[in-house]
Design a protein around this motif. Sequence first.
Motif, PDB file in Angstrom:
ATOM      1  N   CYS A 138     -70.218  37.808 -13.862  1.00 22.89           N
ATOM      2  CA  CYS A 138     -70.009  39.234 -14.156  1.00 22.89           C
ATOM      3  C   CYS A 138     -70.956  39.870 -15.062  1.00 22.89           C
ATOM      4  O   CYS A 138     -71.400  41.217 -14.786  1.00 22.89           O
ATOM      5  CB  CYS A 138     -68.850  38.909 -15.428  1.00 22.89           C
ATOM      6  SG  CYS A 138     -67.209  38.817 -14.982  1.00 22.89           S
ATOM      7  N   ARG A 139     -71.967  39.051 -15.280  1.00 23.40           N
ATOM      8  CA  ARG A 139     -73.555  39.744 -15.828  1.00 23.40           C
ATOM      9  C   ARG A 139     -74.005  40.263 -14.484  1.00 23.40           C
ATOM     10  O   ARG A 139     -74.512  41.394 -14.970  1.00 23.40           O
ATOM     11  CB  ARG A 139     -74.276  38.640 -16.380  1.00 23.40           C
ATOM     12  CG  ARG A 139     -74.984  39.001 -17.684  1.00 23.40           C
ATOM     13  CD  ARG A 139     -75.759  37.937 -18.320  1.00 23.40           C
ATOM     14  NE  ARG A 139     -76.669  36.897 -17.229  1.00 23.40           N
ATOM     15  CZ  ARG A 139     -78.023  37.488 -17.148  1.00 23.40           C
ATOM     16  NH1 ARG A 139     -78.504  38.525 -17.836  1.00 23.40           N
ATOM     17  NH2 ARG A 139     -78.831  37.044 -16.296  1.00 23.40           N
ATOM     18  N   LYS A 199     -69.980  48.160  -4.557  1.00 24.25           N
ATOM     19  CA  LYS A 199     -71.184  48.474  -5.154  1.00 24.25           C
ATOM     20  C   LYS A 199     -71.985  49.769  -4.332  1.00 24.25           C
ATOM     21  O   LYS A 199     -71.678  49.651  -2.872  1.00 24.25           O
ATOM     22  CB  LYS A 199     -72.238  47.341  -5.050  1.00 24.25           C
ATOM     23  CG  LYS A 199     -73.862  47.800  -5.248  1.00 24.25           C
ATOM     24  CD  LYS A 199     -74.572  48.297  -6.774  1.00 24.25           C
ATOM     25  CE  LYS A 199     -75.587  48.770  -6.700  1.00 24.25           C
ATOM     26  NZ  LYS A 199     -75.718  49.723  -7.554  1.00 24.25           N
ATOM     27  N   HIS A 221     -68.568  47.697  -9.461  1.00 24.41           N
ATOM     28  CA  HIS A 221     -67.356  47.655  -9.942  1.00 24.41           C
ATOM     29  C   HIS A 221     -66.677  46.411  -9.333  1.00 24.41           C
ATOM     30  O   HIS A 221     -66.611  46.311  -8.193  1.00 24.41           O
ATOM     31  CB  HIS A 221     -66.658  48.866  -9.537  1.00 24.41           C
ATOM     32  CG  HIS A 221     -67.376  50.159  -9.951  1.00 24.41           C
ATOM     33  ND1 HIS A 221     -67.469  50.483 -11.080  1.00 24.41           N
ATOM     34  CD2 HIS A 221     -68.065  50.865  -8.996  1.00 24.41           C
ATOM     35  CE1 HIS A 221     -68.262  51.762 -11.014  1.00 24.41           C
ATOM     36  NE2 HIS A 221     -68.493  51.902  -9.721  1.00 24.41           N
ATOM     37  N   LYS A 279     -70.359  32.729 -16.089  1.00 22.54           N
ATOM     38  CA  LYS A 279     -70.687  34.054 -16.780  1.00 22.54           C
ATOM     39  C   LYS A 279     -71.611  34.782 -16.125  1.00 22.54           C
ATOM     40  O   LYS A 279     -71.376  36.070 -16.297  1.00 22.54           O
ATOM     41  CB  LYS A 279     -71.226  33.826 -18.289  1.00 22.54           C
ATOM     42  CG  LYS A 279     -69.820  33.251 -19.216  1.00 22.54           C
ATOM     43  CD  LYS A 279     -70.410  33.310 -20.677  1.00 22.54           C
ATOM     44  CE  LYS A 279     -69.283  33.127 -21.784  1.00 22.54           C
ATOM     45  NZ  LYS A 279     -68.989  31.789 -21.801  1.00 22.54           N
ATOM     46  N   ASN A 280     -72.540  34.321 -15.633  1.00 26.48           N
ATOM     47  CA  ASN A 280     -73.618  35.116 -14.738  1.00 26.48           C
ATOM     48  C   ASN A 280     -73.059  35.897 -13.651  1.00 26.48           C
ATOM     49  O   ASN A 280     -73.542  37.027 -13.410  1.00 26.48           O
ATOM     50  CB  ASN A 280     -74.676  34.213 -14.096  1.00 26.48           C
ATOM     51  CG  ASN A 280     -75.660  33.743 -15.116  1.00 26.48           C
ATOM     52  OD1 ASN A 280     -75.725  34.459 -16.263  1.00 26.48           O
ATOM     53  ND2 ASN A 280     -76.425  32.628 -14.922  1.00 26.48           N
ATOM     54  N   VAL A 298     -72.703  41.626 -11.960  1.00 27.46           N
ATOM     55  CA  VAL A 298     -71.831  42.764 -11.494  1.00 27.46           C
ATOM     56  C   VAL A 298     -72.347  43.950 -12.452  1.00 27.46           C
ATOM     57  O   VAL A 298     -72.367  45.032 -12.005  1.00 27.46           O
ATOM     58  CB  VAL A 298     -70.628  42.612 -11.497  1.00 27.46           C
ATOM     59  CG1 VAL A 298     -69.591  43.752 -11.292  1.00 27.46           C
ATOM     60  CG2 VAL A 298     -70.184  41.454 -10.450  1.00 27.46           C
ATOM     61  N   ARG A 299     -72.328  43.607 -13.854  1.00 30.02           N
ATOM     62  CA  ARG A 299     -72.739  44.560 -14.898  1.00 30.02           C
ATOM     63  C   ARG A 299     -73.999  45.005 -14.673  1.00 30.02           C
ATOM     64  O   ARG A 299     -74.536  46.496 -14.279  1.00 30.02           O
ATOM     65  CB  ARG A 299     -72.295  44.362 -16.231  1.00 30.02           C
ATOM     66  CG  ARG A 299     -70.855  44.395 -16.535  1.00 30.02           C
ATOM     67  CD  ARG A 299     -70.722  44.179 -18.148  1.00 30.02           C
ATOM     68  NE  ARG A 299     -71.758  42.957 -18.819  1.00 30.02           N
ATOM     69  CZ  ARG A 299     -70.906  41.703 -18.795  1.00 30.02           C
ATOM     70  NH1 ARG A 299     -69.592  41.623 -18.553  1.00 30.02           N
ATOM     71  NH2 ARG A 299     -71.407  40.708 -19.229  1.00 30.02           N
ATOM     72  N   LEU A 300     -75.024  44.208 -14.422  1.00 32.14           N
ATOM     73  CA  LEU A 300     -76.510  44.524 -14.509  1.00 32.14           C
ATOM     74  C   LEU A 300     -76.579  45.394 -13.061  1.00 32.14           C
ATOM     75  O   LEU A 300     -77.661  46.519 -13.187  1.00 32.14           O
ATOM     76  CB  LEU A 300     -77.068  43.135 -14.385  1.00 32.14           C
ATOM     77  CG  LEU A 300     -78.726  43.230 -14.710  1.00 32.14           C
ATOM     78  CD1 LEU A 300     -78.725  43.470 -16.218  1.00 32.14           C
ATOM     79  CD2 LEU A 300     -79.375  41.967 -14.108  1.00 32.14           C
ATOM     80  N   HIS A 301     -75.976  45.210 -12.049  1.00 31.42           N
ATOM     81  CA  HIS A 301     -76.105  46.117 -10.644  1.00 31.42           C
ATOM     82  C   HIS A 301     -75.222  47.393 -10.732  1.00 31.42           C
ATOM     83  O   HIS A 301     -75.153  48.046  -9.849  1.00 31.42           O
ATOM     84  CB  HIS A 301     -75.797  45.265  -9.480  1.00 31.42           C
ATOM     85  CG  HIS A 301     -77.004  44.423  -9.416  1.00 31.42           C
ATOM     86  ND1 HIS A 301     -77.013  43.024  -9.773  1.00 31.42           N
ATOM     87  CD2 HIS A 301     -77.860  44.519  -8.362  1.00 31.42           C
ATOM     88  CE1 HIS A 301     -78.052  42.412  -9.353  1.00 31.42           C
ATOM     89  NE2 HIS A 301     -78.849  43.143  -8.649  1.00 31.42           N
ATOM     90  N   ASN A 302     -74.694  47.381 -12.036  1.00 31.11           N
ATOM     91  CA  ASN A 302     -73.714  48.734 -12.088  1.00 31.11           C
ATOM     92  C   ASN A 302     -72.897  48.821 -10.992  1.00 31.11           C
ATOM     93  O   ASN A 302     -72.315  49.810 -10.166  1.00 31.11           O
ATOM     94  CB  ASN A 302     -74.712  49.991 -11.760  1.00 31.11           C
ATOM     95  CG  ASN A 302     -73.985  50.974 -12.690  1.00 31.11           C
ATOM     96  OD1 ASN A 302     -73.146  50.905 -13.278  1.00 31.11           O
ATOM     97  ND2 ASN A 302     -74.730  52.124 -12.813  1.00 31.11           N
ATOM     98  N   VAL A 339     -65.741  43.249  -5.273  1.00 32.62           N
ATOM     99  CA  VAL A 339     -66.474  44.057  -5.992  1.00 32.62           C
ATOM    100  C   VAL A 339     -67.120  44.998  -5.186  1.00 32.62           C
ATOM    101  O   VAL A 339     -67.453  44.985  -4.097  1.00 32.62           O
ATOM    102  CB  VAL A 339     -67.607  42.929  -6.245  1.00 32.62           C
ATOM    103  CG1 VAL A 339     -68.834  43.742  -7.014  1.00 32.62           C
ATOM    104  CG2 VAL A 339     -67.309  41.891  -7.223  1.00 32.62           C
TER     105      VAL A 339
END
Lengths: 565, 224
Positions: free
Chosen positions: B149-150, B171, B158, B146-147, B152-156, B169
Motif C-alpha cells: 500500500c505504501r 497508474k 489508485h 504494508k509496503n 501504491v500511495r508513494l506512486h500516486n 491498481v
Amino acid sequence: MEKITGAEALMRALENEGVDILFGYPGGSIMPTYDALYDHKKTLNHILVRHEQGAVHAAQGYARVSGKVGCAIVTSGPGATNTVTGIADAMIDSTPMVVIAGQVGVAMLGTDAFQEVDVVGITSPITKWSYQIRRAEDVAWAVARAFYIAKSGRPGPVVLDFAKNAQTSLVEYEPVKADFIRSYEPDPDLNEDEIRQAARMINESVKPFVLVGQGVELGNAREELKEFLEKADMPCGTTFLGLSAIESDHRLNKGILGMHGNLGPNVMTNKCDLLIAVGMRFDDRVTGNLATYAKQAKIIHFDIDRSEFNKNVKVNLSVHGNCKKSLAAVTKLLDKATHTAWIEGFKPYEEKEYQKVIDKALNPTEGPLLMGEVVRKVSEATKNAGIMVTDVGQNQLFACRYFKFTQPRSVVTSGGLGTMGFGIPAAIGATFGAPDRTVCLFVGDGGLQMTLQEFGTIMEQGAPVKIILLNNNYLGNVRQWQEMFFSHRYSFTPMLNPDYELIAKGYNIPAKTVVERKDLDAAIAEMLSTPGPYLLQCAIKEEDNVMPMVPPGANIDEMILEYKP
Amino acid sequence: MTSTDQQKGGALCGVCTECGKCDRLLNGRSNEAIKKEEKMEQDNSVRLYTFIIYSENVPGLLSQITAVFTRRQVNIESLNVCASSTPGAHKYTITANCDRTMALMLTKQIEKKIDVLQANFFTDDEIFINETCLLKISTPVMLENKNVCRMVRLHNAHIVEVNSIYATVEKTGITSDILSLYNSLKSIGCVLQFVRSGRICITKDFTEHLDEYLADREKKRNGK
C-alpha cells in the motif's frame, strides 16, 4: 438512370481515362470483366499475353515509351501473384501503371477460397496505392484515383483488387474526375529560396557536373535540361534510365554514370566542385562507395520526391519540385558561363577508355562476335533513332553502353530491380506504345528463356519486335562476377541451349543466326527491312567481360579498365 | 540573421530574400555542417523517438506504416491509434528507438504513402506524455506486507477494486513512473498481471501544424 454492372462501369471508367490498350490474361474471378470487355473490343484493344508477368512488363514497356499509363488486367490468386515482379519493377523504376486484378467475392474474402490471395497485403509495399474495390459504387472513383496517382508526381504502379461481387452488381455509373487528394501533393510549389540558392551555387562553381536521371524524361524536361546545361556550360553524365534524356552526342553529354559507366563521368564525380543531381536517386550502382563519393564537392539535388533527399547521399541543397519547373526557374537566374578547361578535362579519360575498352569492344578484327559491336551496328542501322529495350545482364550493360540515342523515351530497361525476363514482354509493350518506331530488344540466352512464352504474343499480334539474341551460352554477368570475385568457380552459369531458330520458326517468327563478323551487317539490314518480328541470334564470345567496371563497394573513381586474371 | 550581417552585406544581394551574406541561405548548408551532422549521428546514436502521424481514416494504412519501420529494421516499442481532434483524420502515436537520421527517413517514407497527411518525430522534451497501466496484485500479500500500500500511495496510483483474491491498481504517468511502480511491487512478489498502454502525447508547440496544412490544402483544392 440506367443501371450497369460494375464490370461495365470499369470499361467506361477506363475509356474515360483515355485507356485504349490493355495487356491481360483472363481467369475465374475476372470473368465478368472480360465479358464486359467483349463489348468494348473496338475501343479497348486487349492484348492477350501468355503469362501474367508478361502483361505487367508489357504495360511497363508501353508506359515508358509513350509516357501514358500502362494497364494490365489479370485474375485473382496466381494471376495476381504473377504480376508481383512487374509491379515491384515499376515501383523502383517509377513507371506509371495500373494493374486490375480479379478477386473472390467479399462474402468469401478471408476464407482461403479458391484462387483467393491477399493482393492488397502483398502489393501495398510495392505500389504507390493498392485498393480493394468491394462495391460497384466504388468503381468510378477508384479508377479515377488510380490513374491520377499512377501518373502524377513521381509515377508508379497502382493495384486495383476487384472483388467479383463488385463486378456483377448493378450501379448507376457517372464518370468521376480525380485531380486532387488532400493527403497527396504531386506537384509541389517551388521554394524561391531553394531556386536562388541553387542558382548562386552554380554561378559560383568553377567545375560543375550534372547527373541526369529518368526524372528528366518523366517530367518531360528535356528542353529545360538542355537550356540549363548550355547556359552555364555544364557537362553531364546520365544514369541508365536517363540515357535518352539528352542526345548521346550532345557536346555536354559525357556518358554514363556508375558501375559499368564511362571513366570520365565517374572520375570527374570525385573532382568536380559542384555536383548537381537531377531526377536521380543516388542508387548504389551509381555511387559506389558512399564514404568517398563526391566528398570534395557541394551537392544540389533536384527531385520531386522529398524522401529521396539525403537518403543515400547527404546534400548541401535540395530543390523540391518537378524538374520541368525547377530547372527552368534556376536557368533564368544563371549567369552565362563557359567552363572550357573543365570540360576539356574529360578528354584524357575518354581517350584512355576508348583505347583500352571501347575500341576493342567495337572494332575487333578477329575472334568471335562481341556484344558491343553488335549493339553499335544495330543502333547505327536505326540511325540512332530506335527504341532500345534490354533484358538484364551483360546484354543490358553492353546495350546501354553502346546504343546511341537521338530521340526521347528510347530506353526500356529494368534498372532498379534488374528483372531477368523483362525484355521480351517489355519490347512487345513498346511496339504498341510507339508503333512508328523501331523497337530493338537486346536479350541474353538466360533472360530469353524466362519469358520465352511471349513469343506467342508476338506471333499473334505480329508485334514488330527486333529481337537481338546475344548468345554466349552462359549466364554471362554472373559468370563474369564468378571469374572476377569468386576465383573462377563457374557455379551453375554454363547453359545448354536449345535451337532458338527452330523455336522462333515454331512461332512463325523469321530468324537467322550470325556467327561470322562479315555476315553481321547484312543480317542486321535484313532484320530491319523484314516487316514484323525478327529473331537475330548472334554467336557471342563466351567469356567476355563488361568493362570498365567499378568493383562492388569500391570508390567510384577507381574503375578497372582491363581485367587480367 | 544579425544586423551586423546586414551592414556587412549592404543592400540586398538580389540572390537571397534577406541579407545576402548568410551562408545557410546562399550556398545551401556547408560541407562542414554535413560532416558535423554525420559525426553527431555517429555519437548521438540511438534514442527513443515519438512519431506522431496523421492520416485519412482508411483501412489498411496501419500495416503500411508499420511496414516502413520493419523494412528499416526499427522495432516499434509502443503504438496507439485513434481518431484525432481533426474530423476525418486519424492519429498514430508510435515510439521507437533509432537515431535521428533514421527517424527523419522513416517520417519521409511514411509521409510518401498516399493517404498519410503528416508525419513528424519528437524527443521526450518536446511533448507532454501520458501512459497508463493496470496491475492485478494479490490481496493476501497486500494484507501481509504494508509496503504494498505504501508503494501504491508513494506512486500516486489508485486501487480501483479489491476482493479477497486480488486488487486492481491503476497508474497514469510517464514510462519511468509506471515502471518504477511495477518494479517495486514485483520485488515484493505480489504482481499477478501487469499491462501497459501505448504512449499518447500532445506537442508543446504553439502552432497546430496539421490544421495549417489542411487549411493550405483546402486553398489549393479551391484554386483548382
